[in-house]
Design a protein around this motif. Structure first.
Motif, PDB file in Angstrom:
ATOM      1  N   ALA A   5       0.803  -1.221   0.000  1.00 43.85           N
ATOM      2  CA  ALA A   5       0.000   0.000   0.000  1.00 43.85           C
ATOM      3  C   ALA A   5       0.837   1.274   0.000  1.00 43.85           C
ATOM      4  O   ALA A   5       0.336   2.335  -0.364  1.00 43.85           O
ATOM      5  CB  ALA A   5      -0.942   0.010   1.210  1.00 43.85           C
ATOM      6  N   ILE A   6       2.101   1.189   0.407  1.00 46.97           N
ATOM      7  CA  ILE A   6       2.898   2.408   0.513  1.00 46.97           C
ATOM      8  C   ILE A   6       3.556   2.745  -0.824  1.00 46.97           C
ATOM      9  O   ILE A   6       3.718   1.886  -1.697  1.00 46.97           O
ATOM     10  CB  ILE A   6       3.975   2.285   1.608  1.00 46.97           C
ATOM     11  CG1 ILE A   6       4.981   1.187   1.271  1.00 46.97           C
ATOM     12  CG2 ILE A   6       3.338   2.035   2.960  1.00 46.97           C
ATOM     13  CD1 ILE A   6       6.140   1.102   2.254  1.00 46.97           C
ATOM     14  N   SER A   7       3.949   3.983  -0.964  1.00 47.70           N
ATOM     15  CA  SER A   7       4.597   4.443  -2.194  1.00 47.70           C
ATOM     16  C   SER A   7       6.034   3.969  -2.258  1.00 47.70           C
ATOM     17  O   SER A   7       6.615   3.547  -1.253  1.00 47.70           O
ATOM     18  CB  SER A   7       4.564   5.974  -2.256  1.00 47.70           C
ATOM     19  OG  SER A   7       5.383   6.518  -1.220  1.00 47.70           O
ATOM     20  N   ARG A   8       6.623   4.053  -3.439  1.00 46.07           N
ATOM     21  CA  ARG A   8       8.029   3.694  -3.597  1.00 46.07           C
ATOM     22  C   ARG A   8       8.931   4.601  -2.777  1.00 46.07           C
ATOM     23  O   ARG A   8       9.950   4.154  -2.241  1.00 46.07           O
ATOM     24  CB  ARG A   8       8.418   3.764  -5.086  1.00 46.07           C
ATOM     25  CG  ARG A   8       7.773   2.683  -5.942  1.00 46.07           C
ATOM     26  CD  ARG A   8       8.302   2.736  -7.358  1.00 46.07           C
ATOM     27  NE  ARG A   8       7.733   1.679  -8.180  1.00 46.07           N
ATOM     28  CZ  ARG A   8       8.029   1.469  -9.462  1.00 46.07           C
ATOM     29  NH1 ARG A   8       8.910   2.286 -10.068  1.00 46.07           N
ATOM     30  NH2 ARG A   8       7.476   0.497 -10.133  1.00 46.07           N
ATOM     31  N   THR A   9       8.559   5.860  -2.666  1.00 48.22           N
ATOM     32  CA  THR A   9       9.349   6.797  -1.865  1.00 48.22           C
ATOM     33  C   THR A   9       9.348   6.382  -0.401  1.00 48.22           C
ATOM     34  O   THR A   9      10.399   6.366   0.252  1.00 48.22           O
ATOM     35  CB  THR A   9       8.777   8.222  -2.000  1.00 48.22           C
ATOM     36  OG1 THR A   9       8.846   8.624  -3.370  1.00 48.22           O
ATOM     37  CG2 THR A   9       9.573   9.204  -1.139  1.00 48.22           C
TER      38      THR A   9
END
Length: 281
Positions: free
Chosen positions: A98-102
């Protein structure tokens, strides 16, 4: 190259400045599935098949099994260092799907891996000092808590090794440099993938003692990937036994080693050199 190996580890390993205070599990994996495609035939096979595990702060968890059982694939997928696969994986409470690549890049320093081949993990063109300097440049806020000489002291290495190159280090020295590099990043989770398999028995004992001390003094959790059940029994709280991608038995090491319930676990224990165990079944 000769190496003087001392048993035990320094007694003054200070508590990690970022020891987790929260009771949030470091790693939670639910029903993880990782599939690979054969490049020649195109056939798809499951390297990891519906595996679940949980690691708390300061806990030491092992995944054991023969070569090809899927244990390393599990570790890499579960920590965001390999294919994500299917299922729910939470690192420090954050779902990796669910989290972004950043955000994932920011989380990755929380997980450090110590591989089987220490010389293969080190840049042959860099001295120990240069390698540490590079890490410090990448993560200045995480790495400013200790100097190079003190860091090497924490893994029982002399400061004069800072100017050596990997080919000038023995296997035990190189592995302890790799552990020092991991420790420098102040991780919440250390993944040790067969960290002692290529070392002499006496050096193995020193590296295992070091990992044990780091775990107890820093609060970092440990995920041990190994085929060596004796290593696991000496270091870990919980063991997961993998066979063909599936966990066939899991539980506290004392219970699994003392009263194995699965035939494959019994076979692994019976194959241990000098194995002495008795099933209570």
């Amino acid at each position: 190259m000769s190496e003087v190996v001392e048993t035990g580890v320094p007694g003054d390993l200070a508590r990690h400045p970022r020891t987790p205070a929260s009771d949030t599990p470091v790693l939670e994996v639910d029903d993880l599935v990782v599939e690979h495609r054969d490049g020649g035939t195109g056939a798809v096979f499951r390297a990891v098949d519906q595996v679940s595990l949980r690691i708390a702060a300061g806990e030491s968890v092992a995944v054991v099994g023969e070569s090809g059982s899927g244990k390393t694939t599990l570790a890499m997928a579960a920590t965001g260092l390999g294919p994500r696969g299917q299922g729910d994986v939470r690192l420090l409470g954050h779902s990796l799907s669910a989290i972004s690549r950043t955000r994932l890049r920011r989380l990755r320093p929380e997980v450090q891996v110590v591989f089987q081949d220490p010389h293969g993990s080190l840049d042959p063109r860099q001295s120990v000092r240069s390698g540490l300097r590079e890490l410090r440049a990448l993560q200045p806020e995480r790495t400013s808590w200790i100097g190079d000489a003190d860091l090497l002291g924490r893994v029982r290495l002399a400061a004069d090794l800072l100017d050596r190159y990997p080919h000038q280090l023995s296997g035990g020295q190189a592995q302890r440099v790799c552990i020092a590099r991991a420790l420098l990043m102040r991780p919440r989770l250390i993944v040790a993938d067969e960290p002692t398999s290529g070392l002499d028995v006496s050096v193995q004992a020193d590296v295992l003692a070091l990992l044990r001390q780091i775990r107890t003094t820093t609060g970092a959790a440990l995920l041990m990937i190994s085929h060596d059940l004796a290593v696991v029994r000496s270091l870990c709280d919980v063991v997961h036994v993998m066979y063909r991608g599936r966990v066939v038995e899991a539980g506290p090491c004392d219970r699994v080693f003392g009263a194995p319930e699965n035939d494959y676990t019994r076979e692994l224990l019976a194959a241990m050199p000098g194995a002495r165990w008795r099933s209570r079944r």
